[in-house]
Design a protein around this motif. Structure first.
Motif, PDB file in Angstrom:
ATOM      1  N   VAL A  60       0.840  -1.202   0.000  1.00  0.00           N
ATOM      2  CA  VAL A  60       0.000   0.000   0.000  1.00  0.00           C
ATOM      3  C   VAL A  60       0.877   1.256   0.000  1.00  0.00           C
ATOM      4  N   VAL A  61       0.538   2.208  -0.864  1.00  0.00           N
ATOM      5  CA  VAL A  61       1.232   3.505  -0.925  1.00  0.00           C
ATOM      6  C   VAL A  61       0.191   4.606  -1.118  1.00  0.00           C
ATOM      7  N   ARG A  62       0.639   5.842  -0.907  1.00  0.00           N
ATOM      8  CA  ARG A  62      -0.186   7.007  -1.198  1.00  0.00           C
ATOM      9  C   ARG A  62      -0.149   7.263  -2.711  1.00  0.00           C
ATOM     10  N   GLY A  63      -1.305   7.182  -3.355  1.00  0.00           N
ATOM     11  CA  GLY A  63      -1.332   7.380  -4.800  1.00  0.00           C
ATOM     12  C   GLY A  63      -1.057   8.807  -5.227  1.00  0.00           C
ATOM     13  N   CYS A  64      -1.275   9.763  -4.303  1.00  0.00           N
ATOM     14  CA  CYS A  64      -1.023  11.171  -4.656  1.00  0.00           C
ATOM     15  C   CYS A  64       0.429  11.543  -4.465  1.00  0.00           C
ATOM     16  N   LEU A  65       1.215  10.636  -3.848  1.00  0.00           N
ATOM     17  CA  LEU A  65       2.617  10.956  -3.567  1.00  0.00           C
ATOM     18  C   LEU A  65       3.563  10.198  -4.485  1.00  0.00           C
ATOM     19  N   MET A  66       3.056   9.760  -5.624  1.00  0.00           N
ATOM     20  CA  MET A  66       3.974   9.291  -6.652  1.00  0.00           C
ATOM     21  C   MET A  66       3.426   9.712  -8.005  1.00  0.00           C
ATOM     22  N   LEU A  67       4.319   9.901  -8.926  1.00  0.00           N
ATOM     23  CA  LEU A  67       3.924  10.331 -10.264  1.00  0.00           C
ATOM     24  C   LEU A  67       3.543   9.113 -11.098  1.00  0.00           C
ATOM     25  N   ALA A  68       2.588   9.301 -12.000  1.00  0.00           N
ATOM     26  CA  ALA A  68       2.208   8.204 -12.890  1.00  0.00           C
ATOM     27  C   ALA A  68       3.417   7.714 -13.685  1.00  0.00           C
ATOM     28  N   GLY A  86     -12.083 -10.517  -5.152  1.00  0.00           N
ATOM     29  CA  GLY A  86     -12.732 -11.113  -3.978  1.00  0.00           C
ATOM     30  C   GLY A  86     -11.864 -11.109  -2.739  1.00  0.00           C
ATOM     31  N   GLU A  87     -10.661 -10.514  -2.863  1.00  0.00           N
ATOM     32  CA  GLU A  87      -9.725 -10.543  -1.729  1.00  0.00           C
ATOM     33  C   GLU A  87     -10.296  -9.886  -0.478  1.00  0.00           C
ATOM     34  N   VAL A  88     -11.098  -8.844  -0.676  1.00  0.00           N
ATOM     35  CA  VAL A  88     -11.613  -8.120   0.496  1.00  0.00           C
ATOM     36  C   VAL A  88     -13.130  -8.280   0.646  1.00  0.00           C
ATOM     37  N   ALA A  89     -13.696  -9.318   0.005  1.00  0.00           N
ATOM     38  CA  ALA A  89     -15.153  -9.492   0.051  1.00  0.00           C
ATOM     39  C   ALA A  89     -15.663  -9.584   1.494  1.00  0.00           C
ATOM     40  N   ASP A  90     -14.950 -10.362   2.330  1.00  0.00           N
ATOM     41  CA  ASP A  90     -15.392 -10.513   3.724  1.00  0.00           C
ATOM     42  C   ASP A  90     -15.263  -9.200   4.488  1.00  0.00           C
ATOM     43  N   LEU A  91     -14.200  -8.468   4.210  1.00  0.00           N
ATOM     44  CA  LEU A  91     -13.994  -7.169   4.862  1.00  0.00           C
ATOM     45  C   LEU A  91     -15.089  -6.185   4.454  1.00  0.00           C
ATOM     46  N   GLN A  92     -15.422  -6.186   3.166  1.00  0.00           N
ATOM     47  CA  GLN A  92     -16.485  -5.293   2.682  1.00  0.00           C
ATOM     48  C   GLN A  92     -17.821  -5.649   3.333  1.00  0.00           C
ATOM     49  N   GLU A  93     -18.076  -6.942   3.437  1.00  0.00           N
ATOM     50  CA  GLU A  93     -19.316  -7.383   4.082  1.00  0.00           C
ATOM     51  C   GLU A  93     -19.385  -6.889   5.526  1.00  0.00           C
ATOM     52  N   ASN A  94     -18.249  -6.997   6.216  1.00  0.00           N
ATOM     53  CA  ASN A  94     -18.220  -6.554   7.610  1.00  0.00           C
ATOM     54  C   ASN A  94     -18.335  -5.039   7.728  1.00  0.00           C
ATOM     55  N   MET A 110      -9.364   2.912   3.361  1.00  0.00           N
ATOM     56  CA  MET A 110      -9.452   2.076   4.559  1.00  0.00           C
ATOM     57  C   MET A 110      -9.356   0.595   4.185  1.00  0.00           C
ATOM     58  N   LEU A 111     -10.065   0.211   3.129  1.00  0.00           N
ATOM     59  CA  LEU A 111     -10.076  -1.201   2.718  1.00  0.00           C
ATOM     60  C   LEU A 111      -8.683  -1.651   2.294  1.00  0.00           C
ATOM     61  N   ILE A 112      -8.017  -0.818   1.493  1.00  0.00           N
ATOM     62  CA  ILE A 112      -6.690  -1.207   0.983  1.00  0.00           C
ATOM     63  C   ILE A 112      -5.677  -1.273   2.112  1.00  0.00           C
ATOM     64  N   THR A 113      -5.753  -0.312   3.048  1.00  0.00           N
ATOM     65  CA  THR A 113      -4.818  -0.331   4.177  1.00  0.00           C
ATOM     66  C   THR A 113      -5.112  -1.532   5.079  1.00  0.00           C
ATOM     67  N   ALA A 114      -6.394  -1.754   5.362  1.00  0.00           N
ATOM     68  CA  ALA A 114      -6.764  -2.891   6.217  1.00  0.00           C
ATOM     69  C   ALA A 114      -6.375  -4.215   5.560  1.00  0.00           C
ATOM     70  N   ALA A 115      -6.464  -4.270   4.220  1.00  0.00           N
ATOM     71  CA  ALA A 115      -6.105  -5.499   3.505  1.00  0.00           C
ATOM     72  C   ALA A 115      -4.640  -5.854   3.753  1.00  0.00           C
ATOM     73  N   GLU A 116      -3.800  -4.816   3.888  1.00  0.00           N
ATOM     74  CA  GLU A 116      -2.377  -5.083   4.161  1.00  0.00           C
ATOM     75  C   GLU A 116      -2.196  -5.666   5.560  1.00  0.00           C
ATOM     76  N   GLU A 131      -3.527   1.682  15.231  1.00  0.00           N
ATOM     77  CA  GLU A 131      -2.237   2.227  14.813  1.00  0.00           C
ATOM     78  C   GLU A 131      -2.004   1.993  13.328  1.00  0.00           C
ATOM     79  N   PHE A 132      -2.360   0.808  12.871  1.00  0.00           N
ATOM     80  CA  PHE A 132      -2.147   0.473  11.461  1.00  0.00           C
ATOM     81  C   PHE A 132      -2.975   1.376  10.555  1.00  0.00           C
ATOM     82  N   LEU A 133      -4.169   1.716  11.015  1.00  0.00           N
ATOM     83  CA  LEU A 133      -5.067   2.557  10.210  1.00  0.00           C
ATOM     84  C   LEU A 133      -4.870   4.052  10.475  1.00  0.00           C
ATOM     85  N   SER A 134      -3.864   4.373  11.312  1.00  0.00           N
ATOM     86  CA  SER A 134      -3.744   5.765  11.776  1.00  0.00           C
ATOM     87  C   SER A 134      -3.419   6.743  10.646  1.00  0.00           C
ATOM     88  N   GLY A 135      -2.966   6.256   9.512  1.00  0.00           N
ATOM     89  CA  GLY A 135      -2.669   7.144   8.386  1.00  0.00           C
ATOM     90  C   GLY A 135      -3.853   7.406   7.478  1.00  0.00           C
TER      91      GLY A 135
END
Lengths: 162, 289
Positions: A60-68, A86-94, A110-116, A131-135
């Motif tokens: 996971v990275v910040r998409g606005c902090l790197m150039l295309a 489907g990697e985060v299907a259960d997370l989305q359901e929750n 949130m989903l992408i960070t939590a997936a990590e 703490e993990f989601l603090s960013g």
């Protein structure tokens, strides 16, 4: 060797893409504007809010902090890709179950960070989840429901794997 | 919130990066992890003629032990430093500081060398490498040179690195027996900019601190060694009195700058509190060792 524009080839959600980009265009403007992948959101555009989070070569990275232009040759995954696989299907359901979103603006990040965090499938305390989601900022939920949803997903995955 | 029009070059070798820096110097910005540079571009606070992207220079990434020192390549990502068993074993101060360095997504991209080269006064790593007596290697087409951390940080975002020089690596002495490390930081949210913070590398003999490096950040215009606070306790058995003496002496070492994170008086108060806590912890760790 030095350019204001460049043709780049990258993999986005498993598909190869070749496009001409301006050097100044950041990754999420490219994903949203050129590819129509509007799941990655732009909140602050200076790395504080986390709404633009994407995966770069698996992390996971910040998409606005790197150039295309820097993503030439890289593999990018957005919330659309994570949803399709489907990697985060259960997370989305929750998230739905626990009302872990209101306006939904922060949810893709949130989903992408939590997936990590969930990738490891190791027990985590609520404090560690926070703490993990603090960013990643959320302005609606007060975070409690988000932490609940992540915690529930982790518990379910650990139960399943044991 | 969009970066200005600019020219971009991806360096495929260190030699190529150095040639570009020699040609463009001040007009060029080195783009490493970009976690501080990209915000300044998006906010148009900087407008380089040329961005030199060094992210493909794999030679500059990696962590190894050489001659009682840990060598950290400038392009090593924070996440790699945080996960490194070498760092955990030999540089416990850095290992303790890493969770405070921004957030996971930023640590995945931001680099160790980038943090040192930027010299943000609120950053953790410049304070740590100053406390540990590290050496910084920079290179230009004119050659390579080593700079002691004590000589590297010159002021607010100012370093001894010249515009044509590229940061290559940082060499940090391994923790020696008889020394203890401790790191503390206060921020509003885990990973946010520090309001106050201190990196401590102390030499102890039983309950006595014989010598120490106390380096404060988020306070002055650069990471700052507190010689008076250390002089107040050196050679004395650690006690409530010596804790108070160190805290009192700190006002001779620090003259914090006001900023968004707090007033000068508030910051000095917090740095004093951290002084007592960090030395308590150092003594506790010395006891346990």
């Amino acid at each position: 060797m030095s350019d204001e524009t460049k043709t780049i080839t990258l993999t986005v959600n498993g598909e190869s893409v070749t496009k001409l980009v301006d050097a100044r265009t950041h990754l999420v403007d490219f994903l949203r504007g050129e590819l129509g992948l509007t799941g990655s959101h732009l909140g602050c555009e200076h790395g504080i809010c986390g709404a633009c989070s994407v995966r770069l070569d698996g992390d996971v990275v910040r998409g606005c902090l790197m150039l295309a232009i820097q993503a030439d040759g890289a593999s990018i995954e957005t919330v659309e890709g994570l949803t399709a696989s489907g990697e985060v299907a259960d997370l989305q359901e929750n998230f739905v179950e626990r009302d872990a979103l209101q306006c939904g603006f922060c949810t893709p990040g949130m989903l992408i960070t939590a997936a990590e965090l969930l990738r490891e499938a190791a027990p985590k305390t609520r404090e560690e989840i926070r703490e993990f989601l603090s960013g990643n900022y959320c302005r609606c939920t007060g975070y409690h429901a988000i932490v609940d949803a992540v915690e529930t997903t982790l518990t379910q995955r650990l139960e399943k794997s044991s | 919130m969009k970066a200005p029009k600019m020219t971009y070059a991806r360096a495929d070798s260190v030699a190529q990066a150095l040639a570009l820096l020699a040609e463009h110097g001040d007009g060029a910005n080195v783009l490493a992890g970009g976690q501080s540079l990209m915000p300044t571009l998006n906010m148009r606070l900087s407008k380089p003629d040329l961005l030199i992207d060094i992210n493909r220079l794999e030679d500059l990434a990696g962590i190894s032990v050489e001659d009682d020192a840990v060598r950290i390549g400038a392009l090593t990502r924070h996440a790699a430093v945080q996960r490194s068993p070498i760092v955990a074993e030999h540089l416990p101060l850095i290992a303790e500081a890493m969770p405070h360095v921004a957030h996971v997504a930023v640590r995945n991209r931001g680099t160790f060398g980038g943090s040192i080269a930027l010299a943000d006064p609120a950053a953790e790593l410049p304070a740590c490498i100053l406390a540990l007596g590290a050496t910084i290697t920079v290179e230009s087409v004119r050659g390579r040179r080593d700079i002691a951390a004590a000589d590297f940080f010159k002021g607010l975002f100012e370093t001894e690195r010249q515009p044509d020089e590229l940061l290559i690596e940082i060499r940090i002495p391994c923790q020696r027996p008889g020394t203890v490390h401790a790191f503390m930081e206060l921020s509003r949210r885990q990973g946010d900019f520090a309001i106050a913070g201190v990196a401590c590398a102390a030499e102890t003999d039983g309950e006595t601190v014989t010598d120490a490096k106390l380096v404060y950040f988020a306070s002055e215009d650069r990471p700052t060694l507190a010689a008076n606070a250390v002089a107040a306790i050196a050679g004395k058995v650690w006690s409530d009195e010596s804790r108070s003496a160190a805290m009192a002496a700190l006002s001779e070492d620090l003259d914090p700058m006001d900023n968004l994170q707090g007033s000068a008086a508030f910051k000095l108060h917090l740095q004093r509190v951290l002084t007592g806590r960090v030395l308590d912890q150092a003594i506790e760790r010395a006891r346990a060792a």
